[in-house]
Design an enzyme around this catalytic site. Structure first.
Site, PDB file in Angstrom:
ATOM      1  N   GLU A  28       0.834  -1.210   0.000  1.00 12.37           N
ATOM      2  CA  GLU A  28       0.000   0.000   0.000  1.00 12.37           C
ATOM      3  C   GLU A  28       0.870   1.261   0.000  1.00 12.37           C
ATOM      4  OE1 GLU A  28      -1.367   2.080   3.258  1.00 12.37           O
ATOM      5  OE2 GLU A  28      -1.201   0.400   4.673  1.00 12.37           O
ATOM      6  N   LYS A 162      -4.479  -1.601  14.224  1.00 17.14           N
ATOM      7  CA  LYS A 162      -3.837  -0.561  15.025  1.00 17.14           C
ATOM      8  C   LYS A 162      -4.424  -0.461  16.420  1.00 17.14           C
ATOM      9  CE  LYS A 162      -4.343   1.918  11.671  1.00 17.14           C
ATOM     10  NZ  LYS A 162      -4.368   2.352  10.322  1.00 17.14           N
TER      11      LYS A 162
HETATM   12  N1  PSU Z   1      -1.104   1.300   9.172  1.00  9.48           N
HETATM   13  C1  PSU Z   1       0.010   2.058   9.325  1.00  9.48           C
HETATM   14  N2  PSU Z   1       0.039   3.266   8.791  1.00  9.48           N
HETATM   15  C2  PSU Z   1      -0.991   3.732   8.049  1.00  9.48           C
HETATM   16  C3  PSU Z   1      -2.153   2.940   7.861  1.00  9.48           C
HETATM   17  C4  PSU Z   1      -2.152   1.727   8.449  1.00  9.48           C
HETATM   18  O1  PSU Z   1       0.967   1.643   9.948  1.00  9.48           O
HETATM   19  O2  PSU Z   1      -0.876   4.844   7.540  1.00  9.48           O
HETATM   20  C5  PSU Z   1      -3.254   3.425   6.961  1.00  9.48           C
HETATM   21  C6  PSU Z   1      -3.633   2.280   6.023  1.00  9.48           C
HETATM   22  O3  PSU Z   1      -3.524   2.761   4.709  1.00  9.48           O
HETATM   23  C7  PSU Z   1      -5.066   1.974   6.371  1.00  9.48           C
HETATM   24  C8  PSU Z   1      -5.530   3.332   6.765  1.00  9.48           C
HETATM   25  O4  PSU Z   1      -5.777   1.435   5.305  1.00  9.48           O
HETATM   26  O5  PSU Z   1      -4.468   3.804   7.574  1.00  9.48           O
HETATM   27  C9  PSU Z   1      -6.851   3.308   7.491  1.00  9.48           C
HETATM   28  O6  PSU Z   1      -7.386   4.601   7.517  1.00  9.48           O
HETATM   29  P1  PSU Z   1      -8.888   4.817   8.014  1.00  9.48           P
HETATM   30  O7  PSU Z   1      -8.859   4.473   9.480  1.00  9.48           O
HETATM   31  O8  PSU Z   1      -9.141   6.269   7.744  1.00  9.48           O
HETATM   32  O9  PSU Z   1      -9.741   3.912   7.217  1.00  9.48           O
END
Ligand code: PSU
Ligand code: MN
Length: 303
Positions: A28, A162
């Site tokens: 990603e 996370k």
């Molecule tokens: N994990 C990380 N860093 C990130 C993300 C995940 O260590 O930047 C990003 C990923 O791209 C994931 C996104 O899909 O955060 C999720 O964002 P949201 O909670 O807005 O859906």
């Protein structure tokens, strides 16, 4: 549904590997543009691609570039993603707009799953997936990653979800959507910065070959949708971020940060308040995921 080929661009090296049944690993780009500061983001992206190659697979970083979903990024594009200001964060919702405008977009786990699905790449490595946010009853904030995982026949290798999230609810949604969660060499669902969450996973797999055989069984039966491999951060790089996370959540609340800005805000705040310790853990876990993910891709391609 017919796909307009002008909207997807697979780099020749990636397409050739796919044509020959060679292992490919999708990566990603939101983690590059929004998940880490420059230059750690660029160094990590390059190191991750190198690890994938070392293990015998071809890396394919996904992004939205010049009006197409690009599968595989050259060095110059990676550099742009890592350093340009104002790169869009692209999930399914955002993709049509960023494509039509022709601006540069970094794909989240959900956006990258779309690219991997279109190109036919069954293995995807990230840091941690998005999920159900804490305080969901008020915010209704549930990452598009979860829905997208249910849509594609792709295995996502991550260090769990996370720790800024509500992990029990995230696991519940994964179960509801039929996404198979495999603890990699563990019975516990890892919590991103730390291997410990106190939450059990229903299933575990201890080797790449075991994961590959589970993928074959799932898709062989036509059970469409994704698998989440939850690979804990290496023990010596793990890091207890509970206090820093609470503080970051309070700060986000008081500043009114919400929606797509929330995850990048929290990650940055935690990195700042832990003097980079969380960033070091983040880098280590992504590299570890790349190694295990590439081995899974190799095992799956050979099976
Ligand atoms: N994990 C990380 N860093 C990130 C993300 C995940 O260590 O930047 C990003 C990923 O791209 C994931 C996104 O899909 O955060 C999720 O964002 P949201 O909670 O807005 O859906
Ligand atoms: Mn969200």
């Amino acid at each position: 549904m017919s796909i307009d080929p002008a909207l997807i661009r697979v780099l020749p090296e990636v397409q050739e590997a796919l044509n020959q049944g060679q292992p490919v690993v999708a990566l990603e780009s939101t983690i590059v543009a929004h998940g880490m500061p420059y230059p750690a983001n660029l160094e990590t992206a390059q190191a991750v691609e190198a690890i994938v190659r070392e293990e015998g697979a071809v890396p394919a970083t996904v992004a939205v570039v010049d009006g197409a979903v690009q599968v595989g990024c050259d060095a110059a594009t990676l550099e742009r993603l890592a350093s340009e200001p104002g790169v869009a964060k692209v999930s399914r919702r955002d993709m049509p707009v960023v494509l039509a405008k022709g601006t540069l977009g970094a794909t989240t786990v959900s956006g990258t799953l779309i690219g991997a699905g279109l190109a036919g790449i069954p293995v995807f490595v990230t840091g941690g997936i998005g999920g159900v946010h804490r305080g969901v009853a008020d915010s209704w904030d549930i990452s598009a990653d979860l829905d997208e995982l249910a849509r594609h026949d792709v295995v996502v290798v991550s260090a769990g979800a996370k720790s800024i999230l509500d992990l029990p609810k995230t696991l519940e949604v994964l179960e509801t959507k039929g996404i198979t969660v495999l603890g990699y060499d563990t019975d516990e669902f890892p919590a991103f910065f730390t291997p410990k969450s106190g939450l059990a996973v229903a299933h575990r797999a201890d080797t790449p070959a075991e994961v590959a055989s589970i993928l074959k069984a799932k898709w062989g039966l036509g059970l469409e949708g994704g698998v989440l491999v939850a690979n804990p951060v290496p023990e010596d790089m793990g890091f207890e971020a509970a206090e820093a996370t609470e503080q970051a959540l309070r700060e986000a609340h008081s500043q009114g940060v919400e929606g797509k800005a929330l995850t990048p805000f929290l990650l940055k705040h935690i990195a700042d308040s832990t003097e980079g310790k969380s960033l070091a853990a983040n880098v280590a876990l992504v590299k570890h995921n790349a190694r295990i993910g590439a081995r899974i891709a190799v095992a799956y391609a050979a099976s």
